[in-house]
Design an enzyme around this catalytic site. Structure first.
Site, mmCIF file in Angstrom:
data_model
loop_
_atom_site.group_PDB
_atom_site.id
_atom_site.type_symbol
_atom_site.label_atom_id
_atom_site.label_comp_id
_atom_site.label_asym_id
_atom_site.label_seq_id
_atom_site.Cartn_x
_atom_site.Cartn_y
_atom_site.Cartn_z
ATOM 1 N N PHE A 132 10.751 1.053 2.618
ATOM 2 C CA PHE A 132 9.449 1.642 2.291
ATOM 3 C C PHE A 132 8.552 1.558 3.510
ATOM 4 O O PHE A 132 8.308 0.476 4.035
ATOM 5 C CB PHE A 132 8.788 0.927 1.107
ATOM 6 C CG PHE A 132 7.473 1.563 0.734
ATOM 7 C CD1 PHE A 132 7.448 2.713 -0.032
ATOM 8 C CD2 PHE A 132 6.265 1.040 1.197
ATOM 9 C CE1 PHE A 132 6.239 3.335 -0.347
ATOM 10 C CE2 PHE A 132 5.060 1.663 0.883
ATOM 11 C CZ PHE A 132 5.052 2.803 0.105
ATOM 12 N N ASP A 217 8.617 -3.257 10.990
ATOM 13 C CA ASP A 217 7.516 -3.047 10.044
ATOM 14 C C ASP A 217 7.221 -4.392 9.377
ATOM 15 O O ASP A 217 7.962 -4.840 8.514
ATOM 16 C CB ASP A 217 7.939 -1.975 9.023
ATOM 17 C CG ASP A 217 6.860 -1.697 7.984
ATOM 18 O OD1 ASP A 217 5.967 -2.548 7.804
ATOM 19 O OD2 ASP A 217 6.924 -0.634 7.334
ATOM 20 N N LYS A 246 -1.613 -4.627 5.792
ATOM 21 C CA LYS A 246 -1.961 -5.375 4.578
ATOM 22 C C LYS A 246 -2.903 -6.588 4.733
ATOM 23 O O LYS A 246 -4.088 -6.469 4.493
ATOM 24 C CB LYS A 246 -0.689 -5.743 3.823
ATOM 25 C CG LYS A 246 -0.039 -4.493 3.209
ATOM 26 C CD LYS A 246 0.922 -4.807 2.109
ATOM 27 C CE LYS A 246 1.205 -3.587 1.267
ATOM 28 N NZ LYS A 246 2.319 -2.749 1.688
HETATM 29 C C1 LIG Z 1 2.542 -1.341 2.046
HETATM 30 C C2 LIG Z 1 3.542 -1.018 3.074
HETATM 31 C C3 LIG Z 1 3.422 0.119 3.889
HETATM 32 C C4 LIG Z 1 2.332 1.150 3.705
HETATM 33 O O1 LIG Z 1 1.063 0.616 3.897
HETATM 34 P P1 LIG Z 1 -0.219 1.469 3.395
HETATM 35 O O2 LIG Z 1 -1.372 0.669 3.918
HETATM 36 O O3 LIG Z 1 -0.155 1.526 1.914
HETATM 37 O O4 LIG Z 1 -0.120 2.810 4.014
HETATM 38 C C5 LIG Z 1 4.375 0.314 4.876
HETATM 39 N N1 LIG Z 1 5.380 -0.563 5.056
HETATM 40 C C6 LIG Z 1 5.526 -1.659 4.288
HETATM 41 C C7 LIG Z 1 6.660 -2.598 4.556
HETATM 42 C C8 LIG Z 1 4.621 -1.926 3.270
HETATM 43 O O5 LIG Z 1 4.785 -2.991 2.490
#
Ligand SMILES: *Cc1c(COP(=O)(O)O)cnc(C)c1O
Length: 392
Positions: A132, A217, A246
């Site tokens: 994701f 990420d 986050k």
């Molecule tokens: C939440 C998340 C995203 C996306 O972040 P947003 O601020 O909602 O765009 C991307 N990668 C990971 C691993 C995430 O947990």
């Protein structure tokens, strides 16, 4: 307004993109939140791993209000002291050289892809199945899950997916046009999937050998979530680029691309930009949040409380045949069931515990890192009662 009135207005005026619980939250303190009816909950979701410093942290609140009285926003065509201070702090704690600030996770992942393409002059990005990376069209293309791609038309090209945990598959997928491999340190939304031993290290080596960049990420795993400041420390790797979002702003939306100097230099003036990214208010919130994480030793607490929670969840698993697995690091834990777990989420909410179900069968435990031992004990007692009820 009471909960019902709020739900009615939402139904009337908002796009129905979220599957919401029938709870309207009003305020919070540490790992506790209260709804508009005054009901108290232990928050084991923390706004999806955002509120690492807990709710309404006085130092973060004070930093935001102090900055708001001075300068909320100015364009990135001017300098601000708070922005460079935050940049220095982030580079110091991550041992990266340069940062670019933006507003959200999806946006920094896009920026990271752009940077990798600029630096390498190549196009293709290898990402993982079940990953994701965000909700913009490009990050929907990057995300290795079909459900996010349905009905949204033509997606940007250049993303190739391989199974998570299989470094050989990455090796085989690399071509002369591969710019980067992008991977989550631990797949969060995909069900708290921990990589096999040595996997990320192998990816790092494969990228090095093939002149391909590694983009990590860490949007969900960053800032103490896994019991280290960054999960890269857990797996002993140093990716060329790391994306953070986050928990960075303690709840205020701010995100960043961290990069090694040589890679970062591929962005020249005018190549990338943002109106809001790294504005004074966001930087003040982030600087205060990161300082709280450091000063209150929340990384160590995450490790310690995570061990306590995990060992107790494992005991529950041993007594419950419907629970298949307990996994994760620090306070990023998941329990997998042999059935859907939305019922457990609803029952937990009734009993004053906020949990999240992801990948249908995985319950995610992502509390604020300053959750107390008593609150974890309480969490376990509510959870254990629910398990007893559904298995009888
Ligand atoms: C939440 C998340 C995203 C996306 O972040 P947003 O601020 O909602 O765009 C991307 N990668 C990971 C691993 C995430 O947990």
């Amino acid at each position: 307004m009471n909960t019902q009135e709020i739900m009615d207005l939402e139904k009337e005026y908002m796009m129905h993109t979220f599957g919401r619980l029938p709870i309207a939250l009003n305020n919070g303190k540490g790992a506790l939140v209260w709804d508009v009816e005054g009901k108290e909950y232990i928050d084991c979701f923390a706004g999806i791993a955002v509120n690492n410093v807990g709710h309404a942290h006085p130092r973060v609140a004070a930093a935001i209000s102090k900055q708001a009285e001075k300068l909320i926003h100015c364009s990135n065509i001017y300098y601000t002291e708070i922005q460079v201070e935050l940049a220095r702090l982030l580079c110091e704690i991550s041992s990266y050289d340069k940062v670019f600030f933006a507003n959200s996770g999806a946006e920094v992942n896009e920026g990271a892809v752009k940077l990798a393409r600029k630096y390498t002059g190549k196009n293709d990005i290898i990402t993982m199945e079940n990953s994701f990376h965000g909700r913009t069209l490009s990050m929907v293309a990057a995300t290795g899950q079909h459900k996010y791609k349905e009905g949204v038309g033509i997606l940007p090209a250049g993303y190739k997916h391989v199974p998570f945990g299989d470094s050989e598959a990455v090796s085989d997928a690399i071509t002369p046009n591969t710019a980067a491999v992008m991977v989550e340190a631990i797949q969060g939304e995909g069900g708290v999937i921990v990589p096999p031993e040595g996997y990320l290290k192998e990816l790092e080596e494969i990228c090095e050998e093939n002149d391909v960049l590694l983009i990590l990420d860490e949007i969900q795993t960053g800032f103490g979530r896994t019991g280290e400041m960054f999960a890269s420390e857990l797996f002993k790797i140093k990716p060329h680029i790391t994306t953070i979002a986050k928990a960075l702003g303690g709840g205020y939306p701010i995100a960043g691309i961290l990069a090694q100097e040589e890679v970062a230099d591929a962005f020249k003036p005018g190549d990338h930009g943002t109106t809001f990214g790294g504005n004074p208010l966001g930087c003040a919130a982030a600087k205060a949040s990161v300082e709280v994480i450091i000063n209150e030793k929340l990384v160590e607490k995450s490790k310690e409380m995570g061990k306590y929670l995990k060992s107790n969840l494992k005991e529950l698993k041993d007594e419950n045949e419907n629970m298949l697995d307990v996994r994760g690091y620090g306070l990023m834990l998941g329990t997998e069931f042999n059935h859907e777990c939305t019922d457990i989420v609803n029952m937990a909410a009734n009993k004053g515990l906020l949990l999240n179900c992801t990948a249908e069968t995985v319950l995610r435990f992502l509390p604020p890192l300053n959750i107390t031992k008593e609150q974890i004990t309480q969490t376990l007692s509510i959870f254990s009662d629910i398990l007893d009820r559904i298995s009888s």
